[in-house]
Write a protein that holds these residues in place. Structure first.
Motif, mmCIF file in Angstrom:
data_model
loop_
_atom_site.group_PDB
_atom_site.id
_atom_site.type_symbol
_atom_site.label_atom_id
_atom_site.label_comp_id
_atom_site.label_asym_id
_atom_site.label_seq_id
_atom_site.Cartn_x
_atom_site.Cartn_y
_atom_site.Cartn_z
ATOM 1 N N THR A 82 30.424 25.923 45.223
ATOM 2 C CA THR A 82 30.816 27.313 45.521
ATOM 3 C C THR A 82 30.667 28.135 44.259
ATOM 4 O O THR A 82 30.908 27.643 43.149
ATOM 5 C CB THR A 82 32.273 27.396 46.009
ATOM 6 O OG1 THR A 82 33.145 26.912 44.999
ATOM 7 C CG2 THR A 82 32.478 26.607 47.302
ATOM 8 N N TRP A 83 30.286 29.397 44.416
ATOM 9 C CA TRP A 83 30.155 30.284 43.272
ATOM 10 C C TRP A 83 30.179 31.741 43.728
ATOM 11 O O TRP A 83 29.941 32.058 44.883
ATOM 12 C CB TRP A 83 28.870 29.981 42.482
ATOM 13 C CG TRP A 83 27.595 30.210 43.268
ATOM 14 C CD1 TRP A 83 26.843 31.320 43.303
ATOM 15 C CD2 TRP A 83 26.942 29.270 44.112
ATOM 16 N NE1 TRP A 83 25.765 31.175 44.113
ATOM 17 C CE2 TRP A 83 25.782 29.909 44.638
ATOM 18 C CE3 TRP A 83 27.202 27.932 44.507
ATOM 19 C CZ2 TRP A 83 24.905 29.284 45.506
ATOM 20 C CZ3 TRP A 83 26.323 27.314 45.369
ATOM 21 C CH2 TRP A 83 25.198 27.991 45.868
ATOM 22 N N TRP A 84 30.503 32.627 42.786
ATOM 23 C CA TRP A 84 30.529 34.078 43.010
ATOM 24 C C TRP A 84 29.367 34.721 42.272
ATOM 25 O O TRP A 84 29.024 34.337 41.162
ATOM 26 C CB TRP A 84 31.837 34.690 42.496
ATOM 27 C CG TRP A 84 33.051 34.347 43.311
ATOM 28 C CD1 TRP A 84 33.869 33.275 43.138
ATOM 29 C CD2 TRP A 84 33.562 35.074 44.410
ATOM 30 N NE1 TRP A 84 34.873 33.265 44.062
ATOM 31 C CE2 TRP A 84 34.715 34.380 44.874
ATOM 32 C CE3 TRP A 84 33.178 36.234 45.074
ATOM 33 C CZ2 TRP A 84 35.475 34.802 45.943
ATOM 34 C CZ3 TRP A 84 33.936 36.665 46.138
ATOM 35 C CH2 TRP A 84 35.066 35.967 46.574
ATOM 36 N N ASP A 85 28.824 35.759 42.919
ATOM 37 C CA ASP A 85 27.790 36.585 42.289
ATOM 38 C C ASP A 85 28.296 38.015 42.213
ATOM 39 O O ASP A 85 28.743 38.580 43.221
ATOM 40 C CB ASP A 85 26.483 36.567 43.084
ATOM 41 C CG ASP A 85 25.759 35.246 42.968
ATOM 42 O OD1 ASP A 85 25.993 34.558 41.961
ATOM 43 O OD2 ASP A 85 24.977 34.907 43.888
ATOM 44 N N LEU A 86 28.251 38.612 41.031
ATOM 45 C CA LEU A 86 28.634 40.000 40.823
ATOM 46 C C LEU A 86 27.437 40.761 40.286
ATOM 47 O O LEU A 86 26.707 40.261 39.427
ATOM 48 C CB LEU A 86 29.804 40.117 39.829
ATOM 49 C CG LEU A 86 31.085 39.364 40.187
ATOM 50 C CD1 LEU A 86 32.104 39.520 39.062
ATOM 51 C CD2 LEU A 86 31.664 39.911 41.483
#
Length: 505
Positions: A344-348
């Motif tokens: 899982t990961w976030w992209d901004l």
């Protein structure tokens, strides 16, 4: 395979042809549809019952506001504007996209390695993913430009709803004035019709009497001609009053939303002497105060202010569009591939862009839109001048109508006194000369005609007062007496005088 393609093509062509034929409307179809609607509208209008009672002005106004189709359509437009306001508010929400991808392979995705240096070690096949992989992506995107435009559009949508509401208020006020005008016409000619009913028969009987006196040589042919002319003129005049009643009754039923016939009864007690005393006791504010009341209450002025605010918000939208277009991204990703170090990961992210060649055009648009705001100020001032002129004209109409009523009332009183004196003189006289009866009958006709003219003048006086209230934007015609109206006028006068005092500071 070729036959299958031919069959599919034939099915598709047939579907397109049926769609085209279903969408076409012929003149015969339009005629049939028009006939069906005509029958339904006719039945709905004809068989709607009218209340079987003497309708007061308040009853007529309530029926008109309930049944008037123009007002109903305008109310529907107001509801549409309300829904559009909600839609513009919802545009401020960010864009949210949810993606899901599921895949399955019948074999592992493997790679081989090639040894470049003979070191003795060996490399075999390797894999980096599973046969079944599930991939999730949740994307939040917010455009600063779109959010700002949505805020301004929601303000404009709310203003348009308020503007339609003000327009509906004025539409209802004008409808009330129209109903009031026709109501007084029906009341006047209904009373005149009752007054004239017996006299029409009298005119016919007196025509036979004049012919009999002429044959008996009791009067000369010239005198017979003059007497017959007097009665014929009066007869035509009384018949004209009856015709006016029929026309006014049909118009009133139409305004109330019923089938257009003359079958309607109204309460004409408003023309009684007690109501006249109430009308005379009505005290109007000063002209300056009445003009200020009109400027404060007329929906047109509020509508003009709202339109100015809409144009000002449009300037703000143009200014906003001159800034860089920024778009913010927030993505959440999840993968079921266990070979990954992080599943899982976030992209901004942010994306900003500006078109420099559009700035001169936006500046010109802003200048032009600013001129429209200035134009609204000029239009509002012109509207104010028109409204104040309407107040002065309506007030002058009151004075003229009042003078005309007092003159007709004086004439009717004088005629009635002369008729009473003539009847006493005829009873005291021992003469049986039939010509005196003709003179008395003619005087009675003149008294009745004067009474009808007095009633018409009184209705014009009433209507002039109501027209002044309409010019001031006061919804007074729902009131049944002038006492309630006077209280409302006092309240409006206090508010207007307060505004005038603050403006002069």
């Amino acid at each position: 395979m070729t036959r299958f393609y031919r069959f599919a093509f034939a099915v598709a062509a047939g579907a397109c042809l049926l769609t085209m034929l279903a969408g076409c409307t012929t003149e015969k179809d339009l005629r049939a549809r028009r006939l069906d609607l005509a029958v339904r509208h006719f039945d709905h209008a004809k068989y709607r019952p009218v209340p079987d009672k003497y309708l007061t002005l308040k009853d007529c106004i309530e029926l008109a506001l309930k049944n008037n189709l123009d007002l109903k359509a305008s109310k529907m437009e107001e509801d549409v504007a309300n829904k559009q306001k909600v839609a513009e508010l919802l545009r401020m929400l960010p864009e949210v996209n949810f993606n899901y991808t599921g895949s399955h392979r019948d074999n592992y995705a493997a790679t081989s390695s090639e040894k470049k240096v003979a070191s003795g070690a060996s490399y075999g096949a390797s894999t980096s993913q599973q046969r079944d992989i599930n991939y999730f992506n949740l994307d939040f995107a917010l455009s600063v430009m779109d959010f700002g435009l949505a805020v301004f559009n929601s303000q404009q949508a709310k203003d348009r709803e308020l503007m339609l509401k003000q327009r509906n208020i004025r539409l209802a006020q004008n409808l009330i004035l129209d109903v009031t005008k026709v109501y007084f016409n029906v009341a006047v000619y209904q009373r005149a019709k009752i007054m004239a009913a017996d006299l029409l028969e009298l005119c016919k009987n007196r025509s036979e009497l004049i012919s009999k006196l002429e044959k008996q040589k009791a009067i000369t042919p010239f005198r017979a001609f003059e007497e017959r002319k007097k009665f014929n003129d009066m007869e035509r005049r009384l018949e004209y009053y009856t015709l006016q009643y029929e026309n006014a009754a049909v118009e009133l039923r139409s305004l109330l939303g019923f089938y257009a016939t003359s079958n309607i009864k109204v309460d004409d007690s408003v023309l009684d002497k007690e109501k006249v005393d109430e009308l005379y006791n009505l005290k109007l504010p000063k002209m300056e105060v009445m003009e200020q009341i009109a400027l404060l209450n007329r929906p047109e002025m509020a509508e003009r202010d709202i339109q100015k605010h809409i144009n000002a918000v449009e300037c703000h939208k143009i200014i906003l569009s001159m800034f860089p277009s920024a778009r913010l991204f927030v993505d959440f990703n999840a993968s079921s591939n266990s070979y990954l170090y992080n599943q899982t990961w976030w992209d901004l992210g942010i994306n900003a862009a500006i078109n420099l060649m559009k700035l001169p055009m936006k500046a010109a648009q802003l200048t032009a839109q600013g001129k429209t705001v200035d134009a609204e100020d000029v239009k509002a001032y012109g509207q104010a001048i028109t409204i104040m002129a309407q107040v002065r004209i309506a007030h002058a109409d009151i004075l003229i109508s009042k003078a005309a009523f007092e003159q007709d009332d004086k004439i009717r009183t004088n005629y009635f006194e002369l008729l009473s004196a003539a009847k006493k003189s005829k009873r005291k006289s021992s003469s049986t000369f039939t010509l005196s009866a003709l003179e008395v009958d003619h005087m009675e006709l003149q008294v009745v005609n004067a009474s009808i003219m007095r009633t018409i003048s009184l209705s014009n006086y009433y209507l002039a007062c109501f027209r002044l209230m309409n010019a001031m934007g006061i919804d007074n015609m729902r009131q049944e007496n002038f006492a309630a109206l006077e209280k409302e006028l006092a309240l409006q006068s206090d508010n207007a005088e307060k505004v005038i005092r603050e403006a002069k500071k």
